[in-house]
Scaffold this active site. Sequence first.
Site, PDB file in Angstrom:
ATOM      1  N   GLU A  73       0.833  -1.233   0.067  1.00 18.42           N
ATOM      2  CA  GLU A  73       0.044   0.036  -0.083  1.00 18.42           C
ATOM      3  C   GLU A  73       0.596   1.114  -0.309  1.00 18.42           C
ATOM      4  O   GLU A  73       2.146   0.976   0.783  1.00 18.42           O
ATOM      5  CB  GLU A  73      -0.635   0.069   1.401  1.00 18.42           C
ATOM      6  CG  GLU A  73      -1.418  -1.326   1.327  1.00 18.42           C
ATOM      7  CD  GLU A  73      -2.886  -1.890  -0.303  1.00 18.42           C
ATOM      8  OE1 GLU A  73      -3.047  -0.720  -0.505  1.00 18.42           O
ATOM      9  OE2 GLU A  73      -3.317  -2.702  -0.284  1.00 18.42           O
ATOM     10  N   HIS A 228      -7.567  -3.504  -0.687  1.00 19.54           N
ATOM     11  CA  HIS A 228      -6.476  -2.287  -0.839  1.00 19.54           C
ATOM     12  C   HIS A 228      -5.919  -1.876   1.105  1.00 19.54           C
ATOM     13  O   HIS A 228      -5.950  -1.135   1.499  1.00 19.54           O
ATOM     14  CB  HIS A 228      -7.561  -0.718  -1.128  1.00 19.54           C
ATOM     15  CG  HIS A 228      -7.881  -0.559  -1.829  1.00 19.54           C
ATOM     16  ND1 HIS A 228      -7.669  -0.678  -3.100  1.00 19.54           N
ATOM     17  CD2 HIS A 228      -9.011  -0.584  -2.712  1.00 19.54           C
ATOM     18  CE1 HIS A 228      -7.415  -0.726  -4.155  1.00 19.54           C
ATOM     19  NE2 HIS A 228      -9.541  -0.479  -4.031  1.00 19.54           N
TER      20      HIS A 228
END
Length: 233
Positions: A73, A228
Amino acid sequence: MIALLHTGAAKFPQNLLPRARQAVCSLLRAGVLKGYSSIVSRKLASHGFGASMAAMSSFPPQRYHYFLVLDFEATCDKPQIHPQEIIEFPILKLNGRTMEIESTFHMYVQPVVHPQLTPFCTELTGIIQGMVDGQPSLQQVLERVDEWMAKEGLLDPSVKSIFVTCGDWDLKVMLPGQCQYLGLPVADYFKQWINLKKAYSFAMGSWPKNGLLDMNKGLNLQHIGRPHSGIGE
């Protein structure tokens, strides 16, 4: 595909068996699912793969001992900020024979160019400011990764492992781009990987435009974890 092999036979829809047979055989030919030993043979047999079992014995031995599943990320915003910086660095060490997770590496990373996370980034990734403040720099995290790789025996020349990513962005764009910006070397083990999207496309005949969500849908699997979120997804 891993989840497919661990799905109970009673829960697997019969109308998907031909497609699943094709997917497994295609992934075997692609070198993604080479010889998972007897455990996979039993799993496939329980799902009614029948004649496909004989074909599996003709495939070459498993190429990799371990699959290292990685999903970064990074800092982000709309419009996109530059340069992006890795803020979560997770790796799962997956045994290529048993398909079990043997070890996990997970660290948050302190961004230095844009140290303050944007509201968009926090909403997208679930990572809040307090999770990255005071964390090691990327250089320090990469040193810890190397120590972990050594501890897990992954630097032994006789042990074959490869990273697995959902797309090429993580190891083709993000890591080398940030390392270039910071003047850091990229370890050789980060320079080859299996793009799960390509493997899926080869097996299923369609490109998963929405990544894991499309692949889960195509294989009739339920998504587990937060999208995510590096370690969660």
